[in-house]
Motif scaffolding. Structure first.
Motif, PDB file in Angstrom:
ATOM      1  N   ASN A 296      30.103  50.824 -24.603  1.00  0.00           N
ATOM      2  CA  ASN A 296      29.835  49.455 -25.018  1.00  0.00           C
ATOM      3  C   ASN A 296      29.166  49.457 -26.379  1.00  0.00           C
ATOM      4  N   SER A 297      29.534  48.479 -27.231  1.00  0.00           N
ATOM      5  CA  SER A 297      28.914  48.385 -28.539  1.00  0.00           C
ATOM      6  C   SER A 297      27.470  47.923 -28.396  1.00  0.00           C
ATOM      7  N   LYS A 298      26.666  48.226 -29.381  1.00  0.00           N
ATOM      8  CA  LYS A 298      25.259  47.849 -29.360  1.00  0.00           C
ATOM      9  C   LYS A 298      25.140  46.335 -29.365  1.00  0.00           C
ATOM     10  N   ARG A 299      24.293  45.809 -28.477  1.00  0.00           N
ATOM     11  CA  ARG A 299      24.110  44.369 -28.389  1.00  0.00           C
ATOM     12  C   ARG A 299      23.093  43.911 -29.413  1.00  0.00           C
ATOM     13  N   ILE A 300      23.440  42.855 -30.125  1.00  0.00           N
ATOM     14  CA  ILE A 300      22.554  42.280 -31.128  1.00  0.00           C
ATOM     15  C   ILE A 300      21.993  40.978 -30.563  1.00  0.00           C
ATOM     16  N   TYR A 301      20.675  40.895 -30.476  1.00  0.00           N
ATOM     17  CA  TYR A 301      20.015  39.681 -29.989  1.00  0.00           C
ATOM     18  C   TYR A 301      19.639  38.831 -31.200  1.00  0.00           C
ATOM     19  N   LEU A 302      20.377  37.727 -31.386  1.00  0.00           N
ATOM     20  CA  LEU A 302      20.253  36.931 -32.601  1.00  0.00           C
ATOM     21  C   LEU A 302      18.888  36.281 -32.753  1.00  0.00           C
ATOM     22  N   LEU A 303      18.205  35.974 -31.654  1.00  0.00           N
ATOM     23  CA  LEU A 303      16.980  35.185 -31.699  1.00  0.00           C
ATOM     24  C   LEU A 303      15.719  36.026 -31.647  1.00  0.00           C
ATOM     25  N   THR A 304      15.856  37.331 -31.769  1.00  0.00           N
ATOM     26  CA  THR A 304      14.684  38.205 -31.783  1.00  0.00           C
ATOM     27  C   THR A 304      13.761  37.818 -32.931  1.00  0.00           C
ATOM     28  N   GLY A 305      12.480  37.608 -32.624  1.00  0.00           N
ATOM     29  CA  GLY A 305      11.502  37.233 -33.634  1.00  0.00           C
ATOM     30  C   GLY A 305      11.395  35.739 -33.849  1.00  0.00           C
ATOM     31  N   LEU A 306      12.291  34.955 -33.233  1.00  0.00           N
ATOM     32  CA  LEU A 306      12.275  33.496 -33.384  1.00  0.00           C
ATOM     33  C   LEU A 306      11.943  32.778 -32.078  1.00  0.00           C
ATOM     34  N   LEU A 307      12.322  33.368 -30.947  1.00  0.00           N
ATOM     35  CA  LEU A 307      12.208  32.712 -29.652  1.00  0.00           C
ATOM     36  C   LEU A 307      10.831  32.988 -29.048  1.00  0.00           C
ATOM     37  N   TRP A 308      10.071  31.885 -28.794  1.00  0.00           N
ATOM     38  CA  TRP A 308       8.688  31.986 -28.325  1.00  0.00           C
ATOM     39  C   TRP A 308       8.519  31.335 -26.957  1.00  0.00           C
ATOM     40  N   CYS A 309       7.597  31.900 -26.168  1.00  0.00           N
ATOM     41  CA  CYS A 309       7.141  31.275 -24.926  1.00  0.00           C
ATOM     42  C   CYS A 309       5.861  30.496 -25.249  1.00  0.00           C
ATOM     43  N   LYS A 310       5.903  29.176 -25.064  1.00  0.00           N
ATOM     44  CA  LYS A 310       4.739  28.358 -25.419  1.00  0.00           C
ATOM     45  C   LYS A 310       3.549  28.662 -24.523  1.00  0.00           C
ATOM     46  N   GLU A 311       3.789  28.870 -23.239  1.00  0.00           N
ATOM     47  CA  GLU A 311       2.681  29.069 -22.285  1.00  0.00           C
ATOM     48  C   GLU A 311       1.870  30.312 -22.608  1.00  0.00           C
ATOM     49  N   HIS A 312       2.548  31.411 -22.918  1.00  0.00           N
ATOM     50  CA  HIS A 312       1.854  32.683 -23.141  1.00  0.00           C
ATOM     51  C   HIS A 312       1.758  33.067 -24.616  1.00  0.00           C
ATOM     52  N   GLN A 313       2.328  32.215 -25.520  1.00  0.00           N
ATOM     53  CA  GLN A 313       2.340  32.505 -26.955  1.00  0.00           C
ATOM     54  C   GLN A 313       2.816  33.937 -27.213  1.00  0.00           C
ATOM     55  N   ALA A 314       3.945  34.223 -26.601  1.00  0.00           N
ATOM     56  CA  ALA A 314       4.529  35.561 -26.727  1.00  0.00           C
ATOM     57  C   ALA A 314       5.999  35.427 -27.107  1.00  0.00           C
ATOM     58  N   LEU A 315       6.471  36.374 -27.866  1.00  0.00           N
ATOM     59  CA  LEU A 315       7.884  36.385 -28.239  1.00  0.00           C
ATOM     60  C   LEU A 315       8.752  36.783 -27.058  1.00  0.00           C
ATOM     61  N   TYR A 316       9.938  36.207 -26.977  1.00  0.00           N
ATOM     62  CA  TYR A 316      10.941  36.675 -26.030  1.00  0.00           C
ATOM     63  C   TYR A 316      11.615  37.924 -26.612  1.00  0.00           C
ATOM     64  N   ILE A 317      11.971  38.827 -25.745  1.00  0.00           N
ATOM     65  CA  ILE A 317      12.660  40.044 -26.177  1.00  0.00           C
ATOM     66  C   ILE A 317      13.986  40.160 -25.438  1.00  0.00           C
ATOM     67  N   GLY A 318      14.914  40.884 -26.007  1.00  0.00           N
ATOM     68  CA  GLY A 318      16.224  41.046 -25.398  1.00  0.00           C
ATOM     69  C   GLY A 318      16.237  42.136 -24.356  1.00  0.00           C
ATOM     70  N   LYS A 319      16.900  41.863 -23.244  1.00  0.00           N
ATOM     71  CA  LYS A 319      17.033  42.849 -22.163  1.00  0.00           C
ATOM     72  C   LYS A 319      18.481  42.859 -21.695  1.00  0.00           C
ATOM     73  N   THR A 320      18.915  44.011 -21.214  1.00  0.00           N
ATOM     74  CA  THR A 320      20.285  44.175 -20.738  1.00  0.00           C
ATOM     75  C   THR A 320      20.272  44.955 -19.439  1.00  0.00           C
ATOM     76  N   ASN A 321      21.020  44.452 -18.450  1.00  0.00           N
ATOM     77  CA  ASN A 321      21.230  45.260 -17.249  1.00  0.00           C
ATOM     78  C   ASN A 321      22.722  45.540 -17.118  1.00  0.00           C
ATOM     79  N   ALA A 322      23.148  45.938 -15.976  1.00  0.00           N
ATOM     80  CA  ALA A 322      24.543  46.366 -15.821  1.00  0.00           C
ATOM     81  C   ALA A 322      25.544  45.248 -16.101  1.00  0.00           C
TER      82      ALA A 322
END
Length: 523
Positions: A296-322
């Motif tokens: 499988n080609s490497k997955r690119i997460y377009l919103l890395t560094g932009l997508l935030w969780c307001k409750e925890h003031q933390a960035l969302y990160i990309g995850k992949t399972n099967a």
């Protein structure tokens, strides 16, 4: 204190009288800087150089200083009287704006609003789309003509295939009776037998190196395979098999079968269909076949560094399972489900949602029209300055021609040519230099981006082009998004998108992280 560099320019000596002279530009810039509390550390001036070109001594020196200082800024701001002192085209302005941005240097024109950051990026996108639209229109017309030439069996350009040579032929007559000349192929008596021998050796089981050594038609095995698969040796003219796409990277993609031109008996065949088919069978047997699972080609997460969780003031990160690709709150990833109850968000759904919102709220008809109108005004200003430059150059050429005529009249009246040789040589050199300047102005005007009349249909076409640009490679889209989006904040079922562009800042839409691919707009 903010450190600035001042840049001033006039195109010709004559224009210094019509426009604000260089010293006047510098004085006004110094006064403006003093009012802002800025410190002037550098002054760059170019007198007698057109802003249409970036080949100006002081301008190049300024750019070299910026590029040669990767670890510190030589100045914070480049200040001009007007932007057309530094750049004469939007294309140059946007290109060098990227250089300034990489070095965290602002560009300010005293008498104009700033045109940088998100505004510059937006204008660059509109410009690229408009340019691509114009080029595509020209390309379609050109391609249509080339297809007609190929259908008639003639060459559309380039070298003939090995074994053939180009020859000019009369293809018809123009209305005025002049012949229409086209390029066709004829057998090359030196190489055609070698090509036929290469096919025969391949059909009889000879190896690639053996064929190359015996015939000398190519120098590498890969080139040999291309030659042996070329249907031109059957007498066919094939055109438009590949087309260029993506104006930036110039990738090549296969053309639709219905758009491919195939003309039989366009030129004399070198080999028979039976021999060609036999060679294709041999090549197919030798072709390596891929086995095993394709990675499988490497997955690119377009919103890395932009997508935030307001409750925890933390960035969302990309995850992949099967089976799934998704974004997860950084706090949830670190602390676990028991401490953080944030939902995961499906990658494809939210990325599509954000790109759709970007098109809806940034690349609007109103913005695109305003951008095109700005480009059109820039072209008008460029033409006006071109006209002034041409007028002055033509006047100088006329003056030099008058002086040369006087010298030649004096020689005709009996003055020794030796006495006038030097001034005649100087005036002739001056005339040649002026003529080159005039030719350069005319040449640049011909290749300038020609923006058609701004219509609803044109804006719609540009929006379609922008849609294509936002469907580019994931790497390109990921680099593009931060130019327009400051933050995407997930707050329960609501997504707040903060755009970098000054207006339409907060665009809120209801978002259902799990299962709903059509988020609802708020009432």
């Amino acid at each position: 204190m903010t450190k600035i560099a001042i840049y001033a320019r006039v195109s010709t000596e004559g224009q210094a009288e019509e426009e604000v002279p260089i010293n006047g530009q510098i004085d006004e810039c110094r006064k403006f800087a003093a009012e802002k509390g800025w410190e002037v550390t550098e002054v760059f001036t170019d007198a007698g150089f057109s802003g249409r070109t970036d080949d100006r001594p002081s301008f190049r020196r300024m750019i070299d200083i910026i590029k040669s200082s990767p670890n510190h800024k030589p100045f914070d701001i480049i200040l001009c009287w007007r932007s057309n002192r530094l750049f004469r085209s939007v294309e140059h302005r946007l290109a060098y704006a990227r250089i300034f941005k990489r070095h965290s240097i602002r560009f300010v024109a005293m008498h104009e609003p700033e045109f940088e950051g998100s505004s510059a990026m937006f204008m660059e996108t509109v410009l690229a789309a408009a340019d691509e639209l114009y080029v595509s229109q020209v390309s379609e017309d050109t391609l249509r003509g080339l297809k007609q030439i190929a259908m008639a069996g003639y060459s559309t350009g380039g070298k003939a295939a090995t074994g053939y040579r180009n020859v000019r032929k009369v293809a018809g007559l123009k209305p005025n009776g002049e012949p229409i000349m086209r390029t066709g192929w004829e057998i090359d008596p030196d190489y055609a037998p070698r090509v036929k021998k290469a096919f025969e050796m391949c059909a009889n089981g000879s190896s690639g190196p053996e064929i190359i050594k015996a015939t000398g038609v190519v120098t590498s095995p890969s080139s040999l395979v291309s030659l042996l698969r070329n249907r031109a040796y059957l007498g066919e003219r094939i055109y438009n098999v590949m087309k260029q796409v993506d104006g930036k990277t110039r990738r090549r993609a296969n053309t639709k079968p219905e758009d491919i031109i195939r003309k039989e008996n366009a030129h004399e065949a070198i080999i028979s269909p039976e021999l060609f088919d036999k060679v294709q069978a041999v090549l197919e047997r030798k072709r390596p076949h891929m086995q095993g699972r394709v990675q499988n080609s490497k997955r690119i997460y377009l919103l890395t560094g932009l997508l935030w969780c307001k409750e925890h003031q933390a960035l969302y990160i990309g995850k992949t399972n099967a089976t799934l690709n998704y974004y997860v709150c950084g706090a949830k990833h670190k602390l676990g489900d028991k401490i953080s109850v944030c939902r995961t968000v499906k990658k494809e759904i939210i990325e599509e949602f954000i790109l759709r919102n970007l098109q809806t709220h940034i690349f609007t008809d109103k913005r695109i029209r305003a951008g095109l109108e700005h480009l059109a005004k820039e072209k008008v200003k460029n033409k006006q300055e071109d006209d002034r430059e041409r007028k002055e150059i033509l006047a100088k050429i006329k003056q030099v021609e008058v002086e040369l005529k006087r010298f030649y009249d004096a020689i005709a009246a009996g003055v020794s040519p030796d006495n006038l040789a030097q001034p005649i040589e100087e005036r002739t050199a001056q005339k040649n230099k002026l003529s080159l300047k005039l030719a350069e102005i005319d040449r640049q005007r011909e290749i300038d981006l020609k923006i058609p009349d701004i219509t609803d249909a044109m804006i719609s076409s540009i929006k379609n082009k922008i849609t294509e640009m936002l469907a580019a490679s994931p790497e390109e889209i990921k680099a593009l998004l931060p130019q327009f989006i400051e933050k995407i904040e997930l707050d329960g079922n609501i997504t707040n998108i903060s755009y970098v562009v000054s207006d339409e800042q907060n665009v809120a839409c209801y978002w259902r992280p799990q299962g709903d691919s059509n988020p609802r707009s708020p009432p």
